[in-house]
Scaffold this active site. Structure first.
Site, PDB file in Angstrom:
ATOM      1  N   THR A 189      19.294  -6.000   6.738  1.00  0.00           N
ATOM      2  CA  THR A 189      19.291  -5.284   8.218  1.00  0.00           C
ATOM      3  C   THR A 189      19.744  -6.381   9.080  1.00  0.00           C
ATOM      4  O   THR A 189      20.373  -6.333   9.832  1.00  0.00           O
ATOM      5  CB  THR A 189      17.881  -5.168   8.746  1.00  0.00           C
ATOM      6  OG1 THR A 189      17.393  -3.837   8.133  1.00  0.00           O
ATOM      7  CG2 THR A 189      17.547  -5.051  10.286  1.00  0.00           C
ATOM      8  N   ASP A 249      22.401  -3.033   1.037  1.00  0.00           N
ATOM      9  CA  ASP A 249      21.237  -2.708   1.279  1.00  0.00           C
ATOM     10  C   ASP A 249      20.189  -3.335   0.505  1.00  0.00           C
ATOM     11  O   ASP A 249      20.553  -2.916  -0.877  1.00  0.00           O
ATOM     12  CB  ASP A 249      21.154  -1.218   1.656  1.00  0.00           C
ATOM     13  CG  ASP A 249      19.531  -0.910   2.308  1.00  0.00           C
ATOM     14  OD1 ASP A 249      18.704  -1.143   1.615  1.00  0.00           O
ATOM     15  OD2 ASP A 249      19.491  -0.228   3.142  1.00  0.00           O
ATOM     16  N   SER A 277      17.805  -2.312  -1.080  1.00  0.00           N
ATOM     17  CA  SER A 277      17.267  -1.228  -1.977  1.00  0.00           C
ATOM     18  C   SER A 277      18.201  -1.195  -3.356  1.00  0.00           C
ATOM     19  O   SER A 277      17.780  -0.598  -4.280  1.00  0.00           O
ATOM     20  CB  SER A 277      17.329   0.038  -1.123  1.00  0.00           C
ATOM     21  OG  SER A 277      16.158  -0.035  -0.230  1.00  0.00           O
ATOM     22  N   THR A 317      14.900  -6.888   3.845  1.00  0.00           N
ATOM     23  CA  THR A 317      13.437  -7.220   3.457  1.00  0.00           C
ATOM     24  C   THR A 317      12.960  -6.260   2.409  1.00  0.00           C
ATOM     25  O   THR A 317      12.019  -6.638   2.211  1.00  0.00           O
ATOM     26  CB  THR A 317      12.709  -6.911   5.082  1.00  0.00           C
ATOM     27  OG1 THR A 317      12.975  -5.618   5.366  1.00  0.00           O
ATOM     28  CG2 THR A 317      13.357  -7.908   6.032  1.00  0.00           C
ATOM     29  N   ASP A 318      13.676  -4.920   2.308  1.00  0.00           N
ATOM     30  CA  ASP A 318      12.961  -4.139   1.505  1.00  0.00           C
ATOM     31  C   ASP A 318      12.592  -4.703  -0.132  1.00  0.00           C
ATOM     32  O   ASP A 318      11.387  -4.266  -0.687  1.00  0.00           O
ATOM     33  CB  ASP A 318      13.583  -2.881   1.213  1.00  0.00           C
ATOM     34  CG  ASP A 318      13.828  -1.887   2.564  1.00  0.00           C
ATOM     35  OD1 ASP A 318      12.803  -2.316   3.560  1.00  0.00           O
ATOM     36  OD2 ASP A 318      14.734  -1.108   2.545  1.00  0.00           O
ATOM     37  N   ARG A 374      -2.028  -1.065 -12.405  1.00  0.00           N
ATOM     38  CA  ARG A 374      -2.559  -1.217 -10.943  1.00  0.00           C
ATOM     39  C   ARG A 374      -3.899  -0.445 -11.021  1.00  0.00           C
ATOM     40  O   ARG A 374      -3.984   0.696 -10.560  1.00  0.00           O
ATOM     41  CB  ARG A 374      -1.633  -0.746  -9.831  1.00  0.00           C
ATOM     42  CG  ARG A 374      -0.472  -1.630 -10.236  1.00  0.00           C
ATOM     43  CD  ARG A 374       0.363  -1.476  -8.771  1.00  0.00           C
ATOM     44  NE  ARG A 374      -0.131  -2.051  -7.652  1.00  0.00           N
ATOM     45  CZ  ARG A 374       0.054  -1.636  -6.341  1.00  0.00           C
ATOM     46  NH1 ARG A 374       0.703  -0.654  -6.120  1.00  0.00           N
ATOM     47  NH2 ARG A 374      -0.436  -2.330  -5.371  1.00  0.00           N
ATOM     48  N   THR A 412      -4.732  -5.544  -9.484  1.00  0.00           N
ATOM     49  CA  THR A 412      -5.667  -4.762  -8.506  1.00  0.00           C
ATOM     50  C   THR A 412      -4.726  -3.676  -7.543  1.00  0.00           C
ATOM     51  O   THR A 412      -3.776  -4.359  -7.274  1.00  0.00           O
ATOM     52  CB  THR A 412      -6.791  -5.514  -7.756  1.00  0.00           C
ATOM     53  OG1 THR A 412      -7.308  -4.409  -6.967  1.00  0.00           O
ATOM     54  CG2 THR A 412      -6.248  -6.492  -7.121  1.00  0.00           C
ATOM     55  N   GLN A 413      -5.192  -2.767  -6.947  1.00  0.00           N
ATOM     56  CA  GLN A 413      -4.295  -2.000  -6.127  1.00  0.00           C
ATOM     57  C   GLN A 413      -4.555  -2.658  -4.611  1.00  0.00           C
ATOM     58  O   GLN A 413      -4.039  -2.343  -3.700  1.00  0.00           O
ATOM     59  CB  GLN A 413      -4.704  -0.463  -6.159  1.00  0.00           C
ATOM     60  CG  GLN A 413      -4.442   0.255  -7.381  1.00  0.00           C
ATOM     61  CD  GLN A 413      -5.095   1.800  -7.414  1.00  0.00           C
ATOM     62  OE1 GLN A 413      -5.500   2.284  -6.172  1.00  0.00           O
ATOM     63  NE2 GLN A 413      -5.280   2.245  -8.471  1.00  0.00           N
ATOM     64  N   CYS A 414      -5.921  -3.387  -4.600  1.00  0.00           N
ATOM     65  CA  CYS A 414      -6.137  -4.095  -3.261  1.00  0.00           C
ATOM     66  C   CYS A 414      -5.153  -5.105  -3.011  1.00  0.00           C
ATOM     67  O   CYS A 414      -4.928  -6.029  -3.791  1.00  0.00           O
ATOM     68  CB  CYS A 414      -7.741  -4.473  -3.457  1.00  0.00           C
ATOM     69  SG  CYS A 414      -9.004  -3.276  -3.716  1.00  0.00           S
TER      70      CYS A 414
END
Ligand code: ASP
Length: 343
Positions: free
Chosen positions: A13, A62, A64, A94-95, A249, A280-282
């Site tokens: 971006t 990009d 991605s 940033t992605d 995860r 962990t997913q947290c």
């Protein structure tokens, strides 16, 4: 003091323009032509005591579209320019920026110079862009010698006045100027009116020669457990020899749904030299095997406790360890805190 900074523009971006198909990156020449002029000289003239080397991906992308092959290309560019420069800036979308910063942190061992990744939420062509501030801050970190600042000898992310360790950062907002955070580790630096560098947090200089390993395995998956999840599909893939590594995860502090075929998965992993990195997913906190009964199943020789590692660092560490080390050494490498990625 004279300083030299290498800048590699990969896209994102930061340099995007509106097209009929949506935002797409423009070339480095277009960006240079647009950057604010200071006394009729271009933006970089402001830093007249810094020698800049500019480089660009061709074509720019990009993020991605960034691949492990691009991580190798970035690493090769840095390696080629390492001795001649004091610091390095990678302008990146940033992605996937936190994946690239994590991957680069594993590629380079015994760094003595800053590798600073930056980007923007609004293109530099936008009147309210954050790109100029982010780039200017990155120039201060990479050109630290000129500004008499302490050196940050790490792969880091400079975004919205903060410097985060590259393998501790996650993208947490698609639009906030504070696009990244470091949930389990303090910021390495703050660039407000004054610049504060938390030198006590920095990786120590080992005085060993720079070591570069940049192979990444593609035979990995990232699996997020969900209520009722059963690892049947994983057992099938592992038994067919398709996977060398799995980032698993888990819920909370390392919990898995009971009564599922976890032991069968681990036995199949053992038979096929596949390793599981449990995370962990947290976003905050860490794995603590044994805290809850439902995490005990993970106490298995093919499972590595990922502690408080970020998802981006977990995946890139697994890909990198598998890519560069024989099976017998992988569990040991994955268990170690290699570049400050775990507490
Ligand atoms: N899609 C963009 C990219 O990652 C987003 C950004 O740069 O902020 O290249």
């Amino acid at each position: 003091m004279q300083s030299s900074v290498y800048i590699l523009y990969t896209g994102g971006t930061f340099g995007m323009k509106n097209t009929t198909e949506g935002l797409q990156p423009s070339t480095w020449d277009e960006i240079i032509a647009y950057l604010p002029a200071i006394k009729n000289q271009n933006y970089f003239h402001y830093y007249s005591e810094i020698d800049f080397t500019f480089d660009t991906f061709e074509p720019v992308v990009d993020s991605s579209d960034i691949t492990p092959n691009d991580w190798q290309r970035i690493a090769q560019s840095i390696e080629k320019n390492y001795d001649q420069h004091d610091g390095f800036i990678i302008i990146h979308g940033t992605d996937t920026l936190a994946y690239t910063s994590s991957a680069l942190s594993f590629i380079f061992e015994h760094l003595t110079k800053p590798i600073v990744l930056t980007g923007a939420q609004l293109p530099i062509f936008h009147p309210r862009t954050d790109g100029i501030v982010n780039l200017s801050n990155a120039i201060y970190i990479a050109g630290y010698k000129h500004f008499s600042l302490p050196c940050i000898p790490e792969v880091c992310i400079c975004f919205n006045d903060d410097v985060l360790r590259g393998n501790r950062a996650v993208k947490t907002s698609t639009n906030d100027f504070e696009g990244f955070s470091s949930p389990n580790f303090d910021n390495l630096a703050h660039l407000e009116q004054n610049i504060t560098i938390n030198t006590h947090l920095l990786q120590k200089n080992t005085n060993l020669p720079l070591d570069i390993k940049s192979t990444f395995s593609h035979r990995v998956v990232n699996v997020t457990v969900f209520p009722g999840y059963n690892p049947e599909i994983l057992i099938d893939l592992v038994s067919k020899g398709k996977l060398e590594g799995i980032v698993l995860r888990t819920f909370g502090a390392g919990n898995l749904p009971s009564g599922k075929r976890w032991d069968d998965l681990f036995t199949t992993c053992k038979e096929n030299n596949t390793i599981i990195l449990a995370t962990t997913q947290c976003p905050n906190g860490k794995i603590e095997l044994g805290q809850y009964a439902l995490s005990n199943v993970l106490k298995n020789a093919v499972v590595v406790d990922g502690k408080d590692i970020t998802p981006e660092a977990a995946l890139t560490k697994l890909m990198w360890v598998i890519g560069n080390y024989p099976y017998a050494e992988r569990i040991g490498m994955l268990s170690r805190n290699l570049r400050g990625e775990t507490s």
